[in-house]
Every structure is written in C-alpha cells, then in structure tokens.
Write an enzyme that holds these catalytic residues in place. Sequence first.
Site, PDB file in Angstrom:
ATOM      1  N   ASN A   7      47.896  30.437  37.912  1.00 21.94           N
ATOM      2  CA  ASN A   7      46.291  30.786  38.546  1.00 21.94           C
ATOM      3  C   ASN A   7      45.346  29.936  37.681  1.00 21.94           C
ATOM      4  O   ASN A   7      45.222  30.013  36.517  1.00 21.94           O
ATOM      5  CB  ASN A   7      46.214  32.319  38.054  1.00 21.94           C
ATOM      6  N   LYS A  14      46.586  29.970  34.088  1.00 20.00           N
ATOM      7  CA  LYS A  14      47.856  31.302  33.668  1.00 20.00           C
ATOM      8  C   LYS A  14      48.834  31.009  34.456  1.00 20.00           C
ATOM      9  O   LYS A  14      48.768  30.859  35.526  1.00 20.00           O
ATOM     10  CB  LYS A  14      47.068  32.731  34.252  1.00 20.00           C
ATOM     11  N   ARG A  85      47.930  30.627  43.177  1.00 23.66           N
ATOM     12  CA  ARG A  85      46.547  31.393  43.730  1.00 23.66           C
ATOM     13  C   ARG A  85      45.581  30.477  44.271  1.00 23.66           C
ATOM     14  O   ARG A  85      45.006  29.562  43.265  1.00 23.66           O
ATOM     15  CB  ARG A  85      46.077  32.272  42.731  1.00 23.66           C
ATOM     16  N   HIS A 174      40.716  39.304  47.077  1.00 22.58           N
ATOM     17  CA  HIS A 174      41.877  40.366  46.543  1.00 22.58           C
ATOM     18  C   HIS A 174      42.978  40.562  47.411  1.00 22.58           C
ATOM     19  O   HIS A 174      43.540  41.591  47.272  1.00 22.58           O
ATOM     20  CB  HIS A 174      40.916  41.539  46.138  1.00 22.58           C
ATOM     21  N   ASN A 205      37.304  44.260  37.148  1.00 22.94           N
ATOM     22  CA  ASN A 205      35.885  43.694  36.854  1.00 22.94           C
ATOM     23  C   ASN A 205      35.274  43.212  38.249  1.00 22.94           C
ATOM     24  O   ASN A 205      34.158  43.642  38.600  1.00 22.94           O
ATOM     25  CB  ASN A 205      35.853  42.828  36.110  1.00 22.94           C
ATOM     26  N   ARG A 235      28.676  42.268  39.113  1.00 23.19           N
ATOM     27  CA  ARG A 235      27.981  41.803  40.524  1.00 23.19           C
ATOM     28  C   ARG A 235      27.528  42.919  41.360  1.00 23.19           C
ATOM     29  O   ARG A 235      28.086  44.359  41.014  1.00 23.19           O
ATOM     30  CB  ARG A 235      29.260  41.129  41.387  1.00 23.19           C
ATOM     31  N   ARG A 277      35.256  51.412  30.253  1.00 22.01           N
ATOM     32  CA  ARG A 277      35.823  52.435  28.728  1.00 22.01           C
ATOM     33  C   ARG A 277      34.508  52.809  27.931  1.00 22.01           C
ATOM     34  O   ARG A 277      34.326  53.926  27.524  1.00 22.01           O
ATOM     35  CB  ARG A 277      36.826  51.551  27.821  1.00 22.01           C
ATOM     36  N   GLY A 321      42.066  47.463  36.675  1.00 19.64           N
ATOM     37  CA  GLY A 321      41.826  48.169  35.408  1.00 19.64           C
ATOM     38  C   GLY A 321      41.253  49.232  35.435  1.00 19.64           C
ATOM     39  O   GLY A 321      41.781  50.217  34.912  1.00 19.64           O
ATOM     40  N   GLU A 372      49.820  40.858  41.078  1.00 16.91           N
ATOM     41  CA  GLU A 372      49.363  39.557  41.997  1.00 16.91           C
ATOM     42  C   GLU A 372      50.433  38.528  41.690  1.00 16.91           C
ATOM     43  O   GLU A 372      50.760  37.920  42.668  1.00 16.91           O
ATOM     44  CB  GLU A 372      47.905  39.020  41.699  1.00 16.91           C
TER      45      GLU A 372
HETATM   46  P1  ADP Z   1      39.570  41.558  36.170  1.00 20.56           P
HETATM   47  O1  ADP Z   1      41.464  41.316  36.357  1.00 20.56           O
HETATM   48  O2  ADP Z   1      38.743  41.864  37.637  1.00 20.56           O
HETATM   49  O3  ADP Z   1      38.954  40.858  35.369  1.00 20.56           O
HETATM   50  P2  ADP Z   1      40.777  44.171  35.370  1.00 20.56           P
HETATM   51  O4  ADP Z   1      41.659  44.575  36.567  1.00 20.56           O
HETATM   52  O5  ADP Z   1      41.447  43.760  33.981  1.00 20.56           O
HETATM   53  O6  ADP Z   1      39.504  43.090  35.870  1.00 20.56           O
HETATM   54  O7  ADP Z   1      39.861  45.361  34.995  1.00 20.56           O
HETATM   55  C1  ADP Z   1      38.864  45.461  33.983  1.00 20.56           C
HETATM   56  C2  ADP Z   1      38.320  46.631  33.970  1.00 20.56           C
HETATM   57  O8  ADP Z   1      39.151  47.886  33.712  1.00 20.56           O
HETATM   58  C3  ADP Z   1      37.017  46.859  32.955  1.00 20.56           C
HETATM   59  O9  ADP Z   1      35.947  47.440  33.388  1.00 20.56           O
HETATM   60  C4  ADP Z   1      37.641  47.729  31.944  1.00 20.56           C
HETATM   61  O10 ADP Z   1      36.466  48.540  31.154  1.00 20.56           O
HETATM   62  C5  ADP Z   1      38.481  48.668  32.880  1.00 20.56           C
HETATM   63  N1  ADP Z   1      39.489  49.437  32.135  1.00 20.56           N
HETATM   64  C6  ADP Z   1      40.525  49.056  31.416  1.00 20.56           C
HETATM   65  N2  ADP Z   1      41.200  50.027  30.802  1.00 20.56           N
HETATM   66  C7  ADP Z   1      40.552  51.189  31.197  1.00 20.56           C
HETATM   67  C8  ADP Z   1      40.690  52.557  30.659  1.00 20.56           C
HETATM   68  N3  ADP Z   1      41.645  52.678  29.736  1.00 20.56           N
HETATM   69  N4  ADP Z   1      39.514  53.494  30.925  1.00 20.56           N
HETATM   70  C9  ADP Z   1      38.738  52.838  31.849  1.00 20.56           C
HETATM   71  N5  ADP Z   1      38.568  51.844  32.109  1.00 20.56           N
HETATM   72  C10 ADP Z   1      39.343  50.915  32.047  1.00 20.56           C
END
Ligand code: ADP
Length: 388
Positions: A7, A14, A85, A174, A205, A235, A277, A321, A372
């Site tokens: 990636n 990555k 990717r 995605h 995110n 966003r 979180r 996440g 992924e």
């Molecule tokens: P991306 O790959 O799009 O950067 P991720 O899939 O890693 O994002 O997700 C990031 C999001 O997941 C953040 O908003 C983070 O706060 C949320 N997140 C991760 N762990 C937790 C948790 N235990 N509880 C609530 N939200 C979480």
Amino acid sequence: MKVLTINSGSSSLKVALFDMKSEKRLSFLEVEKIGERVSRMIFQKETVFEGEVKSHFEAIEIVEDFLSKRDILKNFNHLFAVGHRVVHGGEKFKKSVLVDRDVMREIERLSSLAPLHNPANLKGIEAVLKKSSKVPQVAVFDTSFHQTLPKEAFLYAIDYNLYEKEGIRRYGFHGTSHSYVAKEAAKIVGKSLKELNLITLHLGNGASAAAIKRGKSIETSMGFTPLEGLVMGSRSGDIDAGAILYLLKKGFDFESLDYLLNKNSGLKGLCGVNDMREIEKRIDKERFREAFDVFCHRIKKYIGAYMAVLGGADVLVFTAGIGENSALVREKVCSGLDVFGIKIDKEKNRNGQIDISKGDSKVKVLVIKTDEEIEIARESVRVVSKIC
Ligand code: ADP
C-alpha cells in the site's frame, strides 16, 4: 508460495508478506517519511531502520534487505506475486489486473480522478519493477468491486456531458474491504454469497456503506471521491452542494473548501475530535453526544435506503476501527431497526462476539475484522494463477 502486498502512499509504504498456502501473515513493515531527512522503518511496533530513504525504490530496497537478513524472504525474485492497492480504477478496471506498461499508463491517466493516491500507488509499482522485472505485479483497485453498480445508482443527475466527458459519476471506494467482509460473512452464515443480500458498513476514519446483492455491489455511499456518504473522522460525507456554492460566494476558495470538507469536517468538525474513543469518553457533554448522534443517524439512514434497494437483507456487517470496536455505535445504529428484522443482543454486542444478532433477528448482524491485505494477496494469486 509467498505474496507481498504493498500500500504505497506519497511518503509511506506499507508492506505485508503472506505465505499463501496457509494464508499466514509472515511480516508487516511500514516505511514512513520517504523523501524526508529522517525516514523510519517499523516492524512489530519497533523502529528497525532510521536514516534517509530518498525514494520508494530505496524503501523497497531496505524492505528486501530486512526480509532477507531475517531469513523471511531470500529476495523479490522468490515471490509468487506482488499485489498493490490502487485507489482509482475508473470505469476501465472492473477487476484486478496484471500490471504491464499499458496498465501503468492507465493508472497514471486516472490520476486526475485521484491526484493524491494514484501517483503514489504507481510509485510503489515502479519501485518493484525496478527491483525485479520478473515478479508478476497485480493492481487491486478500491473502486473495481463497485463497478457492478447499475447506472441509476452511479449517475449524478447533472448535465450528462459531464459524465461522458469528465467521468463525473459515483465510483465508490473501500471495495477491497466490502468484498472481503462479504465473503467472510457468507462463510460465517454457511451460505454462498450468491444466495445472500448484505449491507456492509466499513466504519473507520474513512467510512462507507455498501449494498451487496448476490455477491455484487449495487449501491455504495462514497461517490466521485471518498467524500460522499457517511459522516467520517474529518470528512463531511453528504452535504448539500448549495451550501458549497454559498460558501464560494462568501469568499471561500478551492483550498479552504478542500480543507474544510476533507480535513475539518465530520466528527472533527462537529466536536473537535475525530477519534471515536475520545468521543465515547466524553459522551455526556453535549457537543460530543451530538457528533456521535449525527454519525449514527447517517448510518441508520443508509441502512434504511439499502434495505429498500436490496428488497431486504440477510446480513448486516460492521467492520473497520469503529465498526469492529464500538459496541456503543453498533447499539445506537441498530436501535429501532426491528421494523427491518434487525435485532441485536446487547450482551453479545458488548462481549466482543462475531454474531451479535438476537435469536429471533431475521437479519444476521455480524462484527467482522476487515483484512484488505489478505484480500489483495488472494486477488494477486487468482490473477497470476489464471495466466500461468
Ligand atoms: P482508517 O484505516 O480509516 O484510518 P481505522 O479503521 O483504523 O481507520 O479506524 C479508526 C477509527 O476507529 C478511529 O475513529 C478510532 O477512534 C476508532 N476506534 C478504534 N478502536 C476503537 C474502540 N475501541 N472504540 C471506539 N472506536 C475505536
């Protein structure tokens, strides 16, 4: 049979290595700050290299050197394939493809649709090509899974010429994640994808929803760019284009609007924080509660819409996440959806189970960890095996 997935970002790489017989992940490396004075390579949360890495090619070299010294991989010529990717495949790439010069030219041409991503993805492909011209490379596009969207779902109701001449339409993103979790969900419920209607929610995110009918994506929330649809970390998701016109008139220019919509909106715009979180910790404060509510409401609205376009769903999947970790979001999103046959078991939801549906829920509600990289590795094996 070893497959490497890459990636490649504008200043990062990555890299994951898989043994595809067992589908075991052998290692994961991340090179950061390529092109800056001090770059770093991280392996299992430890910095294993610090120094100048001028280009993506040099990054590939230190990755190969690291894997070789640790006896994980002799060199890149021993790879079955490298899977990349690639964010935007436009209308041209409906599936993953073997990379050749024509494919590289087309990815470059599509850079106008994804100026931040496609050139960076191409750098990764060029670096591997320079390292080893023999290893087959496969491009796996974020958009291709959604190339099955019917025209009524992908056309914007604007001047048709803009679709024909400028390619302005909904593409969706995605795709690798939606495709992966859909297949996993089918395995979990013990049915073929061809027998199922699914709604998949990738809530990270970046966030998007997809409606998948018998294995094919027929609707998705992201559009021409990954800005449309659900509320995201920073966003906006859906917003009336009229509001943008209004801001233009008020003196906002391209840069300030780009910053506003991509970097300073969504959860961050609403409450100043983009980490779910943090928001959950401060949920008793009004601004945080509001941000949480707007985020969940938008998802709920899409579930209703996708129930309608699918004619009912068999499975609802939460992933990424927030989808994988936030019981609170899952509970709020699913509340009041009994009307669609969606009922979750609060205990199961809070206890980290995969199947969180109530016994009498018509729709299976599943929490599935997305991967992924393994999906890209599998696609690479599929594409290369077909031509060998
Ligand atoms: P991306 O790959 O799009 O950067 P991720 O899939 O890693 O994002 O997700 C990031 C999001 O997941 C953040 O908003 C983070 O706060 C949320 N997140 C991760 N762990 C937790 C948790 N235990 N509880 C609530 N939200 C979480």
